[in-house]
Design a protein around this motif. Structure first.
Motif, PDB file in Angstrom:
ATOM      1  N   LEU A  80       2.807  -3.599  -3.890  1.00  0.00           N
ATOM      2  CA  LEU A  80       1.800  -4.293  -3.091  1.00  0.00           C
ATOM      3  C   LEU A  80       0.523  -4.342  -3.915  1.00  0.00           C
ATOM      4  O   LEU A  80      -0.124  -3.309  -4.128  1.00  0.00           O
ATOM      5  CB  LEU A  80       1.540  -3.587  -1.762  1.00  0.00           C
ATOM      6  N   GLN A  81       0.203  -5.518  -4.411  1.00  0.00           N
ATOM      7  CA  GLN A  81      -1.045  -5.723  -5.139  1.00  0.00           C
ATOM      8  C   GLN A  81      -2.122  -6.074  -4.128  1.00  0.00           C
ATOM      9  O   GLN A  81      -1.996  -7.030  -3.374  1.00  0.00           O
ATOM     10  CB  GLN A  81      -0.897  -6.855  -6.154  1.00  0.00           C
ATOM     11  N   MET A  82      -3.168  -5.268  -4.104  1.00  0.00           N
ATOM     12  CA  MET A  82      -4.238  -5.430  -3.122  1.00  0.00           C
ATOM     13  C   MET A  82      -5.538  -5.741  -3.854  1.00  0.00           C
ATOM     14  O   MET A  82      -6.025  -4.922  -4.635  1.00  0.00           O
ATOM     15  CB  MET A  82      -4.394  -4.161  -2.281  1.00  0.00           C
ATOM     16  N   ASN A  83      -6.062  -6.927  -3.612  1.00  0.00           N
ATOM     17  CA  ASN A  83      -7.318  -7.355  -4.222  1.00  0.00           C
ATOM     18  C   ASN A  83      -8.375  -7.564  -3.141  1.00  0.00           C
ATOM     19  O   ASN A  83      -8.063  -7.668  -1.958  1.00  0.00           O
ATOM     20  CB  ASN A  83      -7.106  -8.660  -4.992  1.00  0.00           C
ATOM     21  N   SER A  84      -9.623  -7.646  -3.586  1.00  0.00           N
ATOM     22  CA  SER A  84     -10.745  -7.883  -2.664  1.00  0.00           C
ATOM     23  C   SER A  84     -10.690  -6.939  -1.472  1.00  0.00           C
ATOM     24  O   SER A  84     -10.814  -7.359  -0.313  1.00  0.00           O
ATOM     25  CB  SER A  84     -10.745  -9.345  -2.196  1.00  0.00           C
ATOM     26  N   LEU A  85     -10.498  -5.675  -1.764  1.00  0.00           N
ATOM     27  CA  LEU A  85     -10.334  -4.693  -0.691  1.00  0.00           C
ATOM     28  C   LEU A  85     -11.602  -4.551   0.135  1.00  0.00           C
ATOM     29  O   LEU A  85     -12.731  -4.643  -0.386  1.00  0.00           O
ATOM     30  CB  LEU A  85      -9.908  -3.358  -1.278  1.00  0.00           C
ATOM     31  N   ARG A  86     -11.388  -4.299   1.418  1.00  0.00           N
ATOM     32  CA  ARG A  86     -12.474  -4.155   2.389  1.00  0.00           C
ATOM     33  C   ARG A  86     -12.391  -2.789   3.047  1.00  0.00           C
ATOM     34  O   ARG A  86     -11.307  -2.186   3.103  1.00  0.00           O
ATOM     35  CB  ARG A  86     -12.342  -5.238   3.464  1.00  0.00           C
ATOM     36  N   PRO A  87     -13.483  -2.304   3.590  1.00  0.00           N
ATOM     37  CA  PRO A  87     -13.427  -1.010   4.285  1.00  0.00           C
ATOM     38  C   PRO A  87     -12.372  -0.987   5.384  1.00  0.00           C
ATOM     39  O   PRO A  87     -11.745   0.067   5.602  1.00  0.00           O
ATOM     40  CB  PRO A  87     -14.845  -0.864   4.852  1.00  0.00           C
ATOM     41  N   GLU A  88     -12.136  -2.100   6.038  1.00  0.00           N
ATOM     42  CA  GLU A  88     -11.140  -2.123   7.111  1.00  0.00           C
ATOM     43  C   GLU A  88      -9.701  -2.043   6.597  1.00  0.00           C
ATOM     44  O   GLU A  88      -8.766  -1.928   7.395  1.00  0.00           O
ATOM     45  CB  GLU A  88     -11.307  -3.376   7.987  1.00  0.00           C
ATOM     46  N   ASP A  89      -9.510  -2.102   5.292  1.00  0.00           N
ATOM     47  CA  ASP A  89      -8.178  -1.881   4.717  1.00  0.00           C
ATOM     48  C   ASP A  89      -7.868  -0.397   4.565  1.00  0.00           C
ATOM     49  O   ASP A  89      -6.737  -0.037   4.197  1.00  0.00           O
ATOM     50  CB  ASP A  89      -8.072  -2.551   3.341  1.00  0.00           C
ATOM     51  N   THR A  90      -8.841   0.445   4.833  1.00  0.00           N
ATOM     52  CA  THR A  90      -8.627   1.888   4.754  1.00  0.00           C
ATOM     53  C   THR A  90      -7.532   2.311   5.725  1.00  0.00           C
ATOM     54  O   THR A  90      -7.597   2.013   6.924  1.00  0.00           O
ATOM     55  CB  THR A  90      -9.928   2.641   5.085  1.00  0.00           C
ATOM     56  N   ALA A  91      -6.502   2.967   5.191  1.00  0.00           N
ATOM     57  CA  ALA A  91      -5.342   3.348   6.005  1.00  0.00           C
ATOM     58  C   ALA A  91      -4.379   4.162   5.155  1.00  0.00           C
ATOM     59  O   ALA A  91      -4.525   4.234   3.929  1.00  0.00           O
ATOM     60  CB  ALA A  91      -4.623   2.105   6.530  1.00  0.00           C
ATOM     61  N   VAL A  92      -3.404   4.723   5.831  1.00  0.00           N
ATOM     62  CA  VAL A  92      -2.235   5.252   5.133  1.00  0.00           C
ATOM     63  C   VAL A  92      -1.217   4.116   5.081  1.00  0.00           C
ATOM     64  O   VAL A  92      -0.898   3.511   6.120  1.00  0.00           O
ATOM     65  CB  VAL A  92      -1.659   6.477   5.838  1.00  0.00           C
ATOM     66  N   TYR A  93      -0.736   3.828   3.899  1.00  0.00           N
ATOM     67  CA  TYR A  93       0.210   2.736   3.687  1.00  0.00           C
ATOM     68  C   TYR A  93       1.612   3.313   3.517  1.00  0.00           C
ATOM     69  O   TYR A  93       1.832   4.240   2.719  1.00  0.00           O
ATOM     70  CB  TYR A  93      -0.187   1.931   2.451  1.00  0.00           C
ATOM     71  N   TYR A  94       2.538   2.743   4.273  1.00  0.00           N
ATOM     72  CA  TYR A  94       3.915   3.219   4.305  1.00  0.00           C
ATOM     73  C   TYR A  94       4.869   2.148   3.788  1.00  0.00           C
ATOM     74  O   TYR A  94       4.763   0.977   4.174  1.00  0.00           O
ATOM     75  CB  TYR A  94       4.322   3.584   5.726  1.00  0.00           C
ATOM     76  N   CYS A  95       5.804   2.581   3.003  1.00  0.00           N
ATOM     77  CA  CYS A  95       6.884   1.723   2.534  1.00  0.00           C
ATOM     78  C   CYS A  95       8.035   1.797   3.550  1.00  0.00           C
ATOM     79  O   CYS A  95       8.331   2.880   4.089  1.00  0.00           O
ATOM     80  CB  CYS A  95       7.342   2.217   1.170  1.00  0.00           C
TER      81      CYS A  95
END
Length: 116
Positions: A80-95
């Protein structure tokens, strides 16, 4: 024993980028639907993106145009390529690996924090 091992999380400033990886010890990896979910503070777990065996993809509206999911079947890995990250993207990411109707597996999660 099936294992999904995520990596690549961390702390990044707003506007920055991260690349998450998930290596799966699964037989017939290529026929699984692979997905990334996330769960932010005090939020429900939500689908971020998924990718099917043929390569078709699906994204949550909140990440369209910023995140890209891809897979390498030779390496049993989804990214998962994540660009232009925002504070609301803060999370635990699960596969997640899903092979309907019976098989579904989860990774342990990797934390992403977007903050200045």
């Amino acid at each position: 024993q099936v294992q999904l091992v995520e990596s690549g999380g961390g702390l990044v400033q707003p506007g920055g980028s991260l690349r998450l990886s998930c290596e799966a010890s699964i037989n017939a990896f290529s026929i699984y639907v692979m997905a990334w979910y996330r769960q932010g503070p005090d939020k429900e777990r939500e689908l971020v993106a998924d990718i099917r065996s043929g390569g078709s993809t699906n994204y949550a509206d909140s990440v369209k145009g910023r995140f890209t999911i891809s897979r390498d079947n030779a390496k049993n890995t989804v990214y998962l390529q994540m660009n232009s990250l925002r504070p609301e993207d803060t999370a635990v990411y699960y596969c997640n690996a899903h092979r309907p109707p019976f098989f579904e597996y989860w990774g342990q999660g990797t934390r992403v924090t977007v903050s200045s």
